[in-house]
Design a protein around this motif. Structure first.
Motif, short mmCIF file in Angstrom:
data_model
loop_
_atom_site.label_atom_id
_atom_site.label_comp_id
_atom_site.label_asym_id
_atom_site.label_seq_id
_atom_site.Cartn_x
_atom_site.Cartn_y
_atom_site.Cartn_z
N ARG A 122 1.24 -6.10 3.78
CA ARG A 122 0.28 -5.66 4.79
C ARG A 122 -0.58 -4.51 4.29
O ARG A 122 -1.73 -4.36 4.69
N THR A 123 -0.01 -3.67 3.43
CA THR A 123 -0.72 -2.46 2.96
C THR A 123 -1.03 -2.54 1.47
O THR A 123 -1.10 -1.52 0.80
N LYS A 124 -1.20 -3.75 0.96
CA LYS A 124 -1.33 -3.96 -0.48
C LYS A 124 -2.41 -3.08 -1.11
O LYS A 124 -2.19 -2.44 -2.14
N LYS A 125 -3.57 -3.00 -0.49
CA LYS A 125 -4.69 -2.28 -1.08
C LYS A 125 -4.52 -0.77 -1.02
O LYS A 125 -4.91 -0.05 -1.93
N GLU A 126 -3.96 -0.27 0.09
CA GLU A 126 -3.88 1.18 0.25
C GLU A 126 -2.47 1.73 0.12
O GLU A 126 -2.24 2.93 0.31
N SER A 127 -1.48 0.90 -0.20
CA SER A 127 -0.10 1.36 -0.27
C SER A 127 0.09 2.41 -1.36
O SER A 127 -0.45 2.30 -2.46
N LEU A 128 0.89 3.43 -1.04
CA LEU A 128 1.23 4.48 -2.00
C LEU A 128 2.59 4.22 -2.64
O LEU A 128 3.09 5.04 -3.39
N LEU A 129 3.20 3.09 -2.31
CA LEU A 129 4.51 2.74 -2.83
C LEU A 129 4.39 1.88 -4.09
O LEU A 129 3.47 1.09 -4.23
N ASP A 130 5.36 2.05 -4.98
CA ASP A 130 5.44 1.19 -6.15
C ASP A 130 6.20 -0.07 -5.75
O ASP A 130 7.39 0.00 -5.42
N ALA A 134 10.21 0.42 -5.10
CA ALA A 134 10.41 0.81 -3.70
C ALA A 134 11.48 -0.02 -2.98
O ALA A 134 12.33 0.56 -2.27
N PRO A 135 11.49 -1.36 -3.10
CA PRO A 135 12.50 -2.12 -2.35
C PRO A 135 13.93 -1.70 -2.65
O PRO A 135 14.77 -1.60 -1.74
N SER A 160 9.66 2.75 8.34
CA SER A 160 8.51 3.64 8.54
C SER A 160 8.90 5.10 8.38
O SER A 160 8.16 5.89 7.79
N VAL A 161 10.06 5.48 8.92
CA VAL A 161 10.51 6.86 8.84
C VAL A 161 10.86 7.23 7.40
O VAL A 161 10.63 8.38 6.96
N CYS A 162 11.38 6.28 6.66
CA CYS A 162 11.80 6.54 5.28
C CYS A 162 10.63 6.55 4.30
O CYS A 162 10.68 7.24 3.26
N THR A 163 9.57 5.82 4.61
CA THR A 163 8.47 5.63 3.66
C THR A 163 7.89 6.94 3.10
O THR A 163 7.69 7.06 1.89
#
Length: 323
Positions: A122-130, A134-135, A160-163
């Protein structure tokens, strides 16, 4: 799956995003205000004997530079102690304690991975996660938390809280320690009776401050309890864009009473979006409330302080004896 502990105090202080951002990718000429702010934080963090957490709180209210956010949050949340005399021993003990936690939970693991993968898509373009690391981190941290807190049931909101912690911290143990601190606070404040009272109080303020918008929500038959409960339970981690969450939590972790202050931030957001919301229909309103746009958090927080004062004045006037 667990990460090794930092070899030294210096390496554990490097709060780089798990996305692998390197210093060479930072802007060559940051704004003067940003430079001065970073220098203020560095002066406190580089103290060899005692880290002045009160100064960190003061500076954090104006935002924390991305590259040191994780390190500062650890002090603000009480994960790192201000007295540095036993710093390495304390970190080693925390790491070993985390290593001993059972991180196996087949049912939770499957749900965590599914939710994280959906979030990444869902957040592919703006995600700050690797997406590569991350998984695994989410799975280990959330399974460990659930296994250590048997009264807590898995909820997608935990992702969401952990992200923000996965984004701001390299070390899995640090992610867990900070996530656990916040999750415990949110769990305690969201006990059944307590969350019902908080939602009722919030709606009372909403009706008093913005009666036109409140009535419009009722006319559109919007389920107010759906979005209001989520906003209050999880500090807007599900609804706000991640950069806005990071900025908001900088302010919150610098406060001793951020749970009590949070409803006024929610009211400030409603006031900020009032005109836009009144132009929408039910399904569109619901979509906006569950996926808020990016906004200027400094202005929202400033407005929240004004709203809190406004409500206090109104209640004082109501409670004052008539002459």
């Amino acid at each position: 799956m667990s990460r090794s502990p930092p070899a030294s105090s210096e390496s554990s202080s490097s709060a780089v995003s798990v996305s692998g951002s390197s210093p060479s990718r930072r802007r060559a000429s940051p704004p003067l205000h940003s430079t001065l702010l970073r220098e203020d934080f560095d002066e406190v963090l580089e103290s060899e004997v005692f880290v002045d957490v009160n100064k960190l709180r003061k500076f954090s209210r104006h935002g924390i530079p991305d590259e040191i956010r994780g390190e500062v949050w650890k002090y603000l949340l009480g994960v790192e102690k201000s007295d540095r005399s036993n710093e390495f021993t304390q970190r080693r003990a925390r790491y070993e304690s985390y290593q001993d936690i059972d991180k196996e939970n087949v049912e939770v693991s499957k749900r965590v991975r599914g939710e994280v993968n959906r979030y990444l898509m869902r957040t592919k373009k703006e995600s700050l996660l690797d997406p590569h690391t991350a998984p695994d981190i989410f799975e280990a941290v959330i399974c460990a938390y659930i296994n250590c807190h048997n009264h807590v049931e898995y909820s997608p909101a935990l992702i969401s809280v952990c992200t923000p912690f996965v984004i701001t911290m390299q070390n899995e143990c640090d992610v867990y320690s900070c996530f656990e601190r916040l999750a415990n606070v949110l769990s305690e404040s969201s006990q059944d009776n307590n969350i019902k009272k908080r939602v009722a109080q919030f709606l009372s303020y909403f009706r008093m401050l913005m009666p036109e918008l409140y009535n419009y929500f009722e006319e559109e038959e919007l389920d107010v309890s759906e979005w209001a409960s989520s906003w209050l339970r999880y500090l807007l981690s599900k609804e706000l864009p991640t950069p806005s969450v990071l900025s908001l939590w900088d302010v919150y972790f610098a406060m001793p009473d951020y749970i009590e202050f949070h409803p006024f931030v929610c009211l400030a957001i409603l006031r900020h979006l009032k005109d836009s919301l009144e132009d929408l229909e039910q399904s569109e309103i619901r979509s906006m409330l569950l996926r808020l746009p990016k906004m200027n958090i400094s202005r929202i927080v400033s407005q929240a302080y004004n709203i809190r004062s406004e409500i206090q004045i109104r209640y004082s006037a109501t409670m004052s004896p008539r002459s």
